[in-house]
Design a protein around this motif. Structure first.
Motif, PDB file in Angstrom:
ATOM      1  N   ARG A   1     -18.009  85.269  53.568  1.00 28.62           N
ATOM      2  CA  ARG A   1     -17.033  84.271  54.004  1.00 28.62           C
ATOM      3  C   ARG A   1     -16.676  83.338  52.849  1.00 28.62           C
ATOM      4  NH1 ARG A   1     -20.577  84.883  58.361  1.00 28.62           N
ATOM      5  NH2 ARG A   1     -19.561  85.567  60.295  1.00 28.62           N
ATOM      6  N   THR A   2     -15.606  82.556  53.032  1.00 34.23           N
ATOM      7  CA  THR A   2     -15.188  81.581  52.033  1.00 34.23           C
ATOM      8  C   THR A   2     -16.309  80.570  51.782  1.00 34.23           C
ATOM      9  OG1 THR A   2     -12.892  81.790  52.746  1.00 34.23           O
ATOM     10  CG2 THR A   2     -13.462  79.833  51.458  1.00 34.23           C
ATOM     11  N   GLY A   3     -16.621  80.340  50.490  1.00 35.86           N
ATOM     12  CA  GLY A   3     -17.664  79.386  50.135  1.00 35.86           C
ATOM     13  C   GLY A   3     -19.059  79.962  50.132  1.00 35.86           C
TER      14      GLY A   3
ATOM     15  N   SER B   1     -17.343  84.024  44.081  1.00 37.59           N
ATOM     16  CA  SER B   1     -16.715  83.726  42.777  1.00 37.59           C
ATOM     17  C   SER B   1     -17.714  83.116  41.807  1.00 37.59           C
ATOM     18  CB  SER B   1     -15.529  82.784  42.966  1.00 37.59           C
ATOM     19  OG  SER B   1     -14.511  83.404  43.729  1.00 37.59           O
TER      20      SER B   1
ATOM     21  N   GLN C   1      -9.391  85.063  40.744  1.00 38.84           N
ATOM     22  CA  GLN C   1      -8.836  84.880  42.085  1.00 38.84           C
ATOM     23  C   GLN C   1      -7.483  84.183  42.003  1.00 38.84           C
ATOM     24  OE1 GLN C   1     -11.525  82.746  44.607  1.00 38.84           O
ATOM     25  NE2 GLN C   1     -10.355  83.111  46.471  1.00 38.84           N
TER      26      GLN C   1
ATOM     27  N   ASP D   1     -11.398  88.992  44.174  1.00 37.12           N
ATOM     28  CA  ASP D   1     -10.499  88.885  45.324  1.00 37.12           C
ATOM     29  C   ASP D   1      -9.036  88.874  44.885  1.00 37.12           C
ATOM     30  OD1 ASP D   1      -9.888  88.753  47.993  1.00 37.12           O
ATOM     31  OD2 ASP D   1     -10.058  86.570  48.121  1.00 37.12           O
TER      32      ASP D   1
ATOM     33  N   SER E   1      -5.595  90.484  47.405  1.00 32.22           N
ATOM     34  CA  SER E   1      -5.251  89.862  48.681  1.00 32.22           C
ATOM     35  C   SER E   1      -3.759  89.906  48.976  1.00 32.22           C
ATOM     36  CB  SER E   1      -5.742  88.409  48.705  1.00 32.22           C
ATOM     37  OG  SER E   1      -5.173  87.692  47.620  1.00 32.22           O
TER      38      SER E   1
ATOM     39  N   HIS F   1     -12.373  90.265  50.586  1.00 29.30           N
ATOM     40  CA  HIS F   1     -12.536  89.868  51.980  1.00 29.30           C
ATOM     41  C   HIS F   1     -12.309  91.047  52.917  1.00 29.30           C
ATOM     42  CE1 HIS F   1     -12.039  85.668  50.461  1.00 29.30           C
ATOM     43  NE2 HIS F   1     -12.843  85.409  51.474  1.00 29.30           N
TER      44      HIS F   1
END
Length: 600
Positions: free
Chosen positions: A386-388, A392, A433, A514, A517, A545
């Protein structure tokens, strides 16, 4: 002046410009002082010959005396003209040495600042805005140049002229010299107090200018967002407020200067009055001649320009000091990432994370917590979460954009902090990203990572990134100029050009952060197929993702809250029935509801 000591190394470097410059200053001022003595003798000649001419009234010799008198004046005038021409010639030489030296120092400083910026770590750029960095490398350097050039030139010129003039004055009459120079101590006291005000105002002006530059640069970069939200009026009002702050500080400095200059000229005028008054009394007493008064008036007037320039020079020095202080703040910073000194050997691509933890120094957020995993040479490894979750951050640590707080990252069995930094990073192909393209041609953007490249390599990289067909549809094809940050291209096109830029290097390790996207599913499959051919036998790391992007990876790492919670192949993770399987089911439902199901 302590901040300006930084410039001493440049003065030493260009000492063979400064030494002749000082010599030319001395010679030019000698030729500037001598005319005053010539004018004094000429004035005495006039007063004496007028009396003699009157005594020969009615005699034939009167015409002879007139001819001698006029010829003498002509030669005196010619001598003054020649002296001033010589002074002008040496003033030209003075500017050609000292002012040109300042331009060389400006060139060296800008290169040193830019080179130092390049060495500083990624965290430095997270803490400082672009406008401030630009302002220190341009406006601040220009103000320092005004110190090393005009300010130093006029300071030396004023000092030499003062010494010569004061010596000449006292050699004629010490009493008259003292009275003529009487206002100067008052001027020194005024300069002392004004310096503090000028320095304070200069620092405020530079800080406000940095804020203004940062604001403008950021708003121009985000002009699309501003227009989309119809915030032009708001940004205009904020810019006007920032500009008003700069104007107020600049006007404050101007007010100080406006009071300073008339005060100096008043004191110089007072010196002239004292010279005429005291000198007239001494002429009556017979201590000096009338020509000496004329000589002293020339001396005082010669001091007028240097004294009036003293305020300007003081301003230049104070503003240069404030600017150099700002420059030194960054030049004194040492990069957080320091290159190792291990022997340079080819990178194979065996990567190992051993109990790695990392906390961002700027925010205090712990991004990774006791991460351990291994990637073998030639493997295609995917990272999902998930994000966070820290995906990265893994890429940044592997590229040594940051150094770990705890644990070790090894490449081919060697800790990466012991490897040569430039060589190590050159072995990577990195697609970030946030795609960044330069305001240049598409060809040069693709070939950015290489010093020399031929057109066939560029075309092949574009084909592997599935962007070739888009490029050849442009009128200028690969010579198409991109706007700032690649604004000419769509989001997907920018991502694919960025991928081509990484692939053309033929890296030992490729990292996709990522970066698919904005690419449709069919193009994504084409890129991944090409990637399998290009990176055969080399290590590939794909952060994503979408599970459709990574299902064919040799190993998948599932991150959550900075920890690896699952790892294995696509089928292994599905059978495990954990977080990965849940993400897979959620994305499968989304794809089925949209009428397209590439995950099956």
């Amino acid at each position: 002046m302590k901040h300006l000591r930084f410039l001493n190394k440049y003065f030493y470097k260009y000492k063979w410009w400064i030494i002749p410059g000082v010599f030319f200053v001395i010679i030019s001022n000698i030729f500037g002082v001598i005319p005053a003595q010539v004018i004094g003798h000429a004035f005495n000649l006039i007063t004496e010959n007028i009396q003699i001419y009157g005594l020969f009234e009615g005699f034939e010799r009167r015409n002879i005396i007139y001819d001698i008198f006029s010829t003498s004046l002509f030669y005196f005038g010619l001598l003054v003209l020649v002296l001033y021409l010589l002074r002008g010639l040496f003033l030209f030489f003075m500017r050609q040495t000292i002012i040109l030296m300042s331009r060389h120092i400006e060139f060296d400083m800008k290169n040193e600042i830019y080179a130092h910026y390049q060495e500083l770590s990624l965290g430095f750029y997270r803490r400082n805005n672009t406008g401030d960095l630009m302002n220190r490398a341009t406006e601040d350097v220009n103000r320092v140049r005004m110190y090393v050039g005009p300010a130093i030139m006029y300071t030396i010129n004023t000092a030499v002229l003062f010494i010569l003039v004061i010596y000449a004055m006292f050699s004629v009459n010490s009493t008259l010299a003292i009275f003529s120079l009487l206002p100067l101590p008052v001027l020194v006291v005024i300069i002392y107090f004004v310096n503090t005000l000028i320095n304070k105002r200069s620092e405020q002006i530079q800080e406000q200018l940095s804020r203004l530059s940062s604001f403008v640069q950021e708003r121009f970069s985000g002009i699309r967002v501003i227009k989309s939200y119809v915030r032009e009026g708001h940004t205009k009002a904020v810019f006007a407020a920032e500009s008003q702050g700069y104007k107020d500080n600049a006007m404050g400095l101007v007010k100080v200067q406006a009071l300073f200059y008339p005060t100096m000229l008043l004191l110089v005028g007072l010196s002239t009055i004292l010279t005429v008054y005291i000198g007239g009394k001494q002429v009556i007493e017979g201590s000096i001649s009338a020509g000496n008064i004329a000589e002293f008036i020339v001396y005082v007037n010669q001091l007028t320009f240097p004294v009036s320039m003293l305020g300007w020079v003081t301003t230049l020095i104070q503003r240069a000091s404030a600017s150099q202080k700002r420059i030194n703040e960054f030049l004194q910073l040492q990069p957080d990432i320091v290159s190792g000194n291990a022997p340079i050997v080819p990178v194979r691509g065996n990567i190992k994370f051993e109990n790695v933890s990392f906390t961002y120094p700027d925010t205090g957020i712990q991004a990774l917590k006791n991460i351990s995993f291994e990637i073998e040479q030639g493997q295609f490894v995917a990272i999902i979460g998930r994000t966070g979750s820290g995906k990265s951050t893994l890429a940044n640590l592997l590229m040594r954009m940051y150094d770990v707080n705890q644990g070790k990252i090894k490449m081919d069995g060697e800790a990466i902090d012991s490897l040569d930094l430039r060589h190590y990073r050159s072995q990577f192909g990195f697609v970030p990203q946030e795609v960044f393209l330069f305001s240049d041609t598409i060809k040069n953007n693709i070939a950015f990572g290489l010093d020399k490249v031929n057109e066939e390599e560029v075309i092949e990289a574009a084909k592997n990134a599935a962007v070739y067909q888009n490029i050849i549809n442009f009128d200028l094809k690969f010579e198409t100029m991109l706007g700032e940050r690649g604004i000419t291209l769509s989001g997907g096109q920018k991502q694919r050009v960025s991928i081509a830029r990484a692939l053309i290097k033929e890296p030992k390790v490729l990292i996709f952060d990522d970066c698919l996207s904005a690419v449709d599913t069919r193009t994504e499959e084409e890129i991944l197929t090409n990637l399998g051919k290009v990176m055969k036998g080399k290590t590939s790391i794909l952060i994503a993702h979408r599970i459709s992007t990574i299902k064919n990876a040799n190993k998948i790492l599932v991150l959550e809250d900075g920890r690896i919670i699952e790892q294995g192949t696509h089928q292994d993770l599905l059978q495990l029935g954990g977080a990965y399987a849940e993400m897979y089911q959620n994305q499968l439902l989304e794809e089925e509801s949209s009428g397209n199901s590439p995950l099956v």
